[in-house]
Motif scaffolding. Sequence first.
Motif, mmCIF file in Angstrom:
data_model
loop_
_atom_site.group_PDB
_atom_site.id
_atom_site.type_symbol
_atom_site.label_atom_id
_atom_site.label_comp_id
_atom_site.label_asym_id
_atom_site.label_seq_id
_atom_site.Cartn_x
_atom_site.Cartn_y
_atom_site.Cartn_z
ATOM 1 N N ARG A 130 0.835 -1.200 0.000
ATOM 2 C CA ARG A 130 0.000 0.000 0.000
ATOM 3 C C ARG A 130 0.876 1.258 0.000
ATOM 4 O O ARG A 130 0.609 2.206 -0.743
ATOM 5 C CB ARG A 130 -0.914 -0.016 1.220
ATOM 6 N N ALA A 131 1.935 1.262 0.782
ATOM 7 C CA ALA A 131 2.844 2.407 0.846
ATOM 8 C C ALA A 131 3.543 2.608 -0.495
ATOM 9 O O ALA A 131 3.704 3.746 -0.947
ATOM 10 C CB ALA A 131 3.865 2.212 1.951
ATOM 11 N N GLN A 132 3.933 1.527 -1.145
ATOM 12 C CA GLN A 132 4.578 1.645 -2.461
ATOM 13 C C GLN A 132 3.627 2.221 -3.489
ATOM 14 O O GLN A 132 4.012 3.055 -4.309
ATOM 15 C CB GLN A 132 5.084 0.287 -2.931
ATOM 16 N N ARG A 133 2.361 1.785 -3.469
ATOM 17 C CA ARG A 133 1.384 2.317 -4.421
ATOM 18 C C ARG A 133 1.157 3.808 -4.192
ATOM 19 O O ARG A 133 1.031 4.576 -5.139
ATOM 20 C CB ARG A 133 0.061 1.561 -4.304
ATOM 21 N N GLN A 192 3.267 5.954 -2.928
ATOM 22 C CA GLN A 192 4.455 6.699 -3.340
ATOM 23 C C GLN A 192 4.542 6.819 -4.856
ATOM 24 O O GLN A 192 5.010 7.817 -5.372
ATOM 25 C CB GLN A 192 5.720 6.029 -2.821
ATOM 26 N N SER A 193 4.075 5.823 -5.581
ATOM 27 C CA SER A 193 4.198 5.840 -7.035
ATOM 28 C C SER A 193 3.201 6.779 -7.702
ATOM 29 O O SER A 193 3.428 7.237 -8.806
ATOM 30 C CB SER A 193 4.042 4.427 -7.602
ATOM 31 N N ARG A 194 2.105 7.096 -7.033
ATOM 32 C CA ARG A 194 1.121 8.024 -7.613
ATOM 33 C C ARG A 194 0.510 8.916 -6.537
ATOM 34 O O ARG A 194 -0.686 8.816 -6.233
ATOM 35 C CB ARG A 194 0.050 7.259 -8.362
ATOM 36 N N ALA A 245 -5.962 13.662 -6.233
ATOM 37 C CA ALA A 245 -6.249 15.103 -6.214
ATOM 38 C C ALA A 245 -6.591 15.597 -7.608
ATOM 39 O O ALA A 245 -7.493 16.418 -7.788
ATOM 40 C CB ALA A 245 -5.061 15.860 -5.650
ATOM 41 N N ASP A 246 -5.890 15.102 -8.629
ATOM 42 C CA ASP A 246 -6.167 15.517 -9.999
ATOM 43 C C ASP A 246 -7.568 15.074 -10.423
ATOM 44 O O ASP A 246 -8.298 15.828 -11.069
ATOM 45 C CB ASP A 246 -5.138 14.928 -10.970
#
Length: 68
Positions: A47-50, A52-54, A59-60
């Motif tokens: 979950r932390a890796q996901r 960090q990757s986006r 927000a967009d």
Amino acid sequence: MSDSPLALRMMAAKFAQLARNAADTQEAGRLMAQARRYERLAVEAERAQRQQSRPTEPADKAKTRSES
């Protein structure tokens, strides 16, 4: 110890294997609890890796919905 999801899942599998081969039920329960702990840590690491990757994607999407 590495906290990559793969390494954590490998540790979980190892503890689960040890639990299956344990001599008594108390030891098996302790080992399975440890396996579940490593599995939970693996899920949290993924979950932390996901995240960090986006980091800006949600927000967009929120902006485009409210602007429409």
